[in-house]
Write a protein that holds these residues in place. Structure first.
Motif, PDB file in Angstrom:
ATOM      1  N   TRP A  38      29.627 -66.313 -35.531  1.00 42.75           N
ATOM      2  CA  TRP A  38      30.768 -67.140 -35.126  1.00 42.75           C
ATOM      3  C   TRP A  38      31.894 -66.227 -34.637  1.00 42.75           C
ATOM      4  O   TRP A  38      32.097 -65.143 -35.206  1.00 42.75           O
ATOM      5  CB  TRP A  38      31.336 -67.916 -36.327  1.00 42.75           C
ATOM      6  CG  TRP A  38      30.683 -69.219 -36.612  1.00 42.75           C
ATOM      7  CD1 TRP A  38      31.155 -70.464 -36.309  1.00 42.75           C
ATOM      8  CD2 TRP A  38      29.433 -69.427 -37.286  1.00 42.75           C
ATOM      9  NE1 TRP A  38      30.276 -71.417 -36.748  1.00 42.75           N
ATOM     10  CE2 TRP A  38      29.211 -70.819 -37.344  1.00 42.75           C
ATOM     11  CE3 TRP A  38      28.474 -68.571 -37.831  1.00 42.75           C
ATOM     12  CZ2 TRP A  38      28.081 -71.372 -37.930  1.00 42.75           C
ATOM     13  CZ3 TRP A  38      27.342 -69.116 -38.409  1.00 42.75           C
ATOM     14  CH2 TRP A  38      27.157 -70.503 -38.449  1.00 42.75           C
ATOM     15  N   THR A  39      32.609 -66.681 -33.648  1.00 46.40           N
ATOM     16  CA  THR A  39      33.876 -66.023 -33.360  1.00 46.40           C
ATOM     17  C   THR A  39      34.889 -66.542 -34.383  1.00 46.40           C
ATOM     18  O   THR A  39      34.744 -67.644 -34.927  1.00 46.40           O
ATOM     19  CB  THR A  39      34.370 -66.296 -31.931  1.00 46.40           C
ATOM     20  OG1 THR A  39      34.540 -67.700 -31.758  1.00 46.40           O
ATOM     21  CG2 THR A  39      33.378 -65.747 -30.901  1.00 46.40           C
ATOM     22  N   ALA A  40      35.886 -65.734 -34.684  1.00 50.74           N
ATOM     23  CA  ALA A  40      36.885 -66.115 -35.690  1.00 50.74           C
ATOM     24  C   ALA A  40      38.206 -65.436 -35.360  1.00 50.74           C
ATOM     25  O   ALA A  40      38.243 -64.397 -34.701  1.00 50.74           O
ATOM     26  CB  ALA A  40      36.420 -65.700 -37.089  1.00 50.74           C
ATOM     27  N   ARG A  41      39.264 -66.052 -35.835  1.00 48.34           N
ATOM     28  CA  ARG A  41      40.615 -65.538 -35.603  1.00 48.34           C
ATOM     29  C   ARG A  41      41.149 -64.982 -36.920  1.00 48.34           C
ATOM     30  O   ARG A  41      40.980 -65.610 -37.974  1.00 48.34           O
ATOM     31  CB  ARG A  41      41.480 -66.721 -35.145  1.00 48.34           C
ATOM     32  CG  ARG A  41      42.894 -66.446 -34.792  1.00 48.34           C
ATOM     33  CD  ARG A  41      43.540 -67.731 -34.273  1.00 48.34           C
ATOM     34  NE  ARG A  41      43.826 -68.703 -35.337  1.00 48.34           N
ATOM     35  CZ  ARG A  41      44.907 -68.690 -36.103  1.00 48.34           C
ATOM     36  NH1 ARG A  41      45.832 -67.753 -35.941  1.00 48.34           N
ATOM     37  NH2 ARG A  41      45.094 -69.611 -37.034  1.00 48.34           N
ATOM     38  N   LEU A  42      41.756 -63.804 -36.865  1.00 54.93           N
ATOM     39  CA  LEU A  42      42.410 -63.251 -38.064  1.00 54.93           C
ATOM     40  C   LEU A  42      43.672 -64.066 -38.322  1.00 54.93           C
ATOM     41  O   LEU A  42      44.543 -64.158 -37.456  1.00 54.93           O
ATOM     42  CB  LEU A  42      42.753 -61.784 -37.829  1.00 54.93           C
ATOM     43  CG  LEU A  42      43.381 -61.044 -39.006  1.00 54.93           C
ATOM     44  CD1 LEU A  42      42.420 -60.945 -40.181  1.00 54.93           C
ATOM     45  CD2 LEU A  42      43.830 -59.646 -38.581  1.00 54.93           C
ATOM     46  N   VAL A  43      43.747 -64.661 -39.512  1.00 57.30           N
ATOM     47  CA  VAL A  43      44.908 -65.496 -39.841  1.00 57.30           C
ATOM     48  C   VAL A  43      45.933 -64.695 -40.634  1.00 57.30           C
ATOM     49  O   VAL A  43      47.121 -64.738 -40.356  1.00 57.30           O
ATOM     50  CB  VAL A  43      44.465 -66.745 -40.639  1.00 57.30           C
ATOM     51  CG1 VAL A  43      45.665 -67.546 -41.122  1.00 57.30           C
ATOM     52  CG2 VAL A  43      43.545 -67.616 -39.789  1.00 57.30           C
TER      53      VAL A  43
ATOM     54  N   ALA B 141      27.709 -58.382 -27.328  1.00 55.07           N
ATOM     55  CA  ALA B 141      27.972 -58.449 -25.878  1.00 55.07           C
ATOM     56  C   ALA B 141      28.640 -59.773 -25.530  1.00 55.07           C
ATOM     57  O   ALA B 141      29.619 -59.819 -24.769  1.00 55.07           O
ATOM     58  CB  ALA B 141      26.659 -58.278 -25.111  1.00 55.07           C
ATOM     59  N   GLU B 142      28.150 -60.857 -26.127  1.00 54.53           N
ATOM     60  CA  GLU B 142      28.760 -62.168 -25.852  1.00 54.53           C
ATOM     61  C   GLU B 142      30.166 -62.242 -26.454  1.00 54.53           C
ATOM     62  O   GLU B 142      31.086 -62.785 -25.834  1.00 54.53           O
ATOM     63  CB  GLU B 142      27.860 -63.277 -26.410  1.00 54.53           C
ATOM     64  CG  GLU B 142      28.354 -64.689 -26.128  1.00 54.53           C
ATOM     65  CD  GLU B 142      28.571 -64.979 -24.646  1.00 54.53           C
ATOM     66  OE1 GLU B 142      27.865 -64.388 -23.795  1.00 54.53           O
ATOM     67  OE2 GLU B 142      29.476 -65.796 -24.336  1.00 54.53           O
ATOM     68  N   ALA B 143      30.334 -61.680 -27.644  1.00 51.58           N
ATOM     69  CA  ALA B 143      31.661 -61.697 -28.276  1.00 51.58           C
ATOM     70  C   ALA B 143      32.665 -60.915 -27.423  1.00 51.58           C
ATOM     71  O   ALA B 143      33.830 -61.316 -27.303  1.00 51.58           O
ATOM     72  CB  ALA B 143      31.585 -61.111 -29.685  1.00 51.58           C
TER      73      ALA B 143
ATOM     74  N   ILE C 227      28.476 -68.511 -31.624  1.00 49.29           N
ATOM     75  CA  ILE C 227      27.857 -67.903 -30.439  1.00 49.29           C
ATOM     76  C   ILE C 227      26.423 -68.407 -30.386  1.00 49.29           C
ATOM     77  O   ILE C 227      25.675 -68.247 -31.356  1.00 49.29           O
ATOM     78  CB  ILE C 227      27.936 -66.362 -30.517  1.00 49.29           C
ATOM     79  CG1 ILE C 227      29.409 -65.937 -30.402  1.00 49.29           C
ATOM     80  CG2 ILE C 227      27.085 -65.720 -29.436  1.00 49.29           C
ATOM     81  CD1 ILE C 227      29.654 -64.454 -30.305  1.00 49.29           C
ATOM     82  N   PRO C 228      26.026 -69.056 -29.288  1.00 47.60           N
ATOM     83  CA  PRO C 228      24.697 -69.659 -29.247  1.00 47.60           C
ATOM     84  C   PRO C 228      23.613 -68.618 -29.466  1.00 47.60           C
ATOM     85  O   PRO C 228      23.703 -67.498 -28.954  1.00 47.60           O
ATOM     86  CB  PRO C 228      24.607 -70.243 -27.829  1.00 47.60           C
ATOM     87  CG  PRO C 228      26.020 -70.382 -27.365  1.00 47.60           C
ATOM     88  CD  PRO C 228      26.789 -69.272 -28.036  1.00 47.60           C
ATOM     89  N   GLY C 229      22.606 -68.996 -30.252  1.00 50.12           N
ATOM     90  CA  GLY C 229      21.484 -68.092 -30.491  1.00 50.12           C
ATOM     91  C   GLY C 229      21.346 -67.776 -31.953  1.00 50.12           C
ATOM     92  O   GLY C 229      22.194 -68.142 -32.781  1.00 50.12           O
ATOM     93  N   GLU C 230      20.262 -67.085 -32.263  1.00 46.84           N
ATOM     94  CA  GLU C 230      19.916 -66.733 -33.635  1.00 46.84           C
ATOM     95  C   GLU C 230      19.021 -65.513 -33.511  1.00 46.84           C
ATOM     96  O   GLU C 230      18.105 -65.520 -32.696  1.00 46.84           O
ATOM     97  CB  GLU C 230      19.146 -67.918 -34.226  1.00 46.84           C
ATOM     98  CG  GLU C 230      19.022 -67.909 -35.686  1.00 46.84           C
ATOM     99  CD  GLU C 230      18.467 -69.230 -36.194  1.00 46.84           C
ATOM    100  OE1 GLU C 230      19.258 -70.016 -36.739  1.00 46.84           O
ATOM    101  OE2 GLU C 230      17.258 -69.462 -36.051  1.00 46.84           O
TER     102      GLU C 230
END
Ligand SMILES: Nc1nc2c([nH]c(=O)n2[C@H]2C[C@H](O)[C@@H](COP(=O)(O)OP(=O)(O)OP(=O)(O)O)O2)c(=O)[nH]1
Length: 154
Positions: free
Chosen positions: A82-87, A122-124, A67-70
């Motif tokens: 980071w966005t992430a997927r549950l595996v 909010a972005e997520a 996600i852009p930003g810091e």
């Protein structure tokens, strides 16, 4: 000297975002965050994220995109998300947390997020992938959070 990085994951599963309630330190306990932790020397952000989510929640995840930003945390630390997927696995609050919750569309404001997490959350939520309804959904399909005894989640 540059700031140390704390990586956090916006973990998605079945069209919902995982939130974790901190149990420590006292000044953060009871507030909700995206789970993660400090980058160790030699690690990439993605590697640190996968390691932290394995240690803290007992799950395997696949990072998707940054996600852009810091966002500044305390002195000397910045938050990257980071966005992430549950595996695989069922998230459980093994370390640092005492409760987990899955949030569906429109539920992002229902919990008391740490202030510094709010822009990334909010972005997520905007990036929440469409997902199949969870198994225990009500007939109208509105129930999207589940909590299990002992704090395990879904
Ligand atoms: N993991 C995480 N930490 C956050 C977030 N927002 C935020 O202010 N923080 C703060 C809380 C902590 O002071 C710090 C991260 O520390 P941590 O305790 O999670 O890191 P860690 O797992 O590597 O633990 P440690 O053993 O090095 O203390 O960043 C967030 O969304 N996720």
């Amino acid at each position: 000297m540059s700031d140390r990085v704390v990586v956090a994951g916006a973990v998605y599963d079945q069209g919902r975002l995982l939130a974790a309630r901190r149990s420590a330190p006292p000044e953060l306990a009871g507030r909700w965050e995206l789970p993660g932790g400090k980058l160790e020397p030699g690690e990439s952000g993605e590697q640190a994220l996968v390691r932290e989510l394995r240690e803290e929640l007992g799950v395997e995840t696949e990072p998707l995109e940054r996600i852009p930003g810091e966002w500044p945390l305390g002195p000397g630390y910045v938050l990257q998300v980071w966005t992430a997927r549950l595996v695989s696995g069922v998230p459980a609050p093994l370390q640092d947390h005492d409760e987990l919750r899955w949030l569906g569309p429109g539920e992002g404001d229902e919990i008391d997020w740490l202030d510094q997490d709010r822009p990334a959350v909010a972005e997520a939520m905007r990036r929440l992938p469409a997902g199949s309804a969870p198994v225990e959904s009500t007939p109208t399909g509105t129930a999207s959070t589940r909590r299990l005894p002992g704090g395990a989640c879904c």
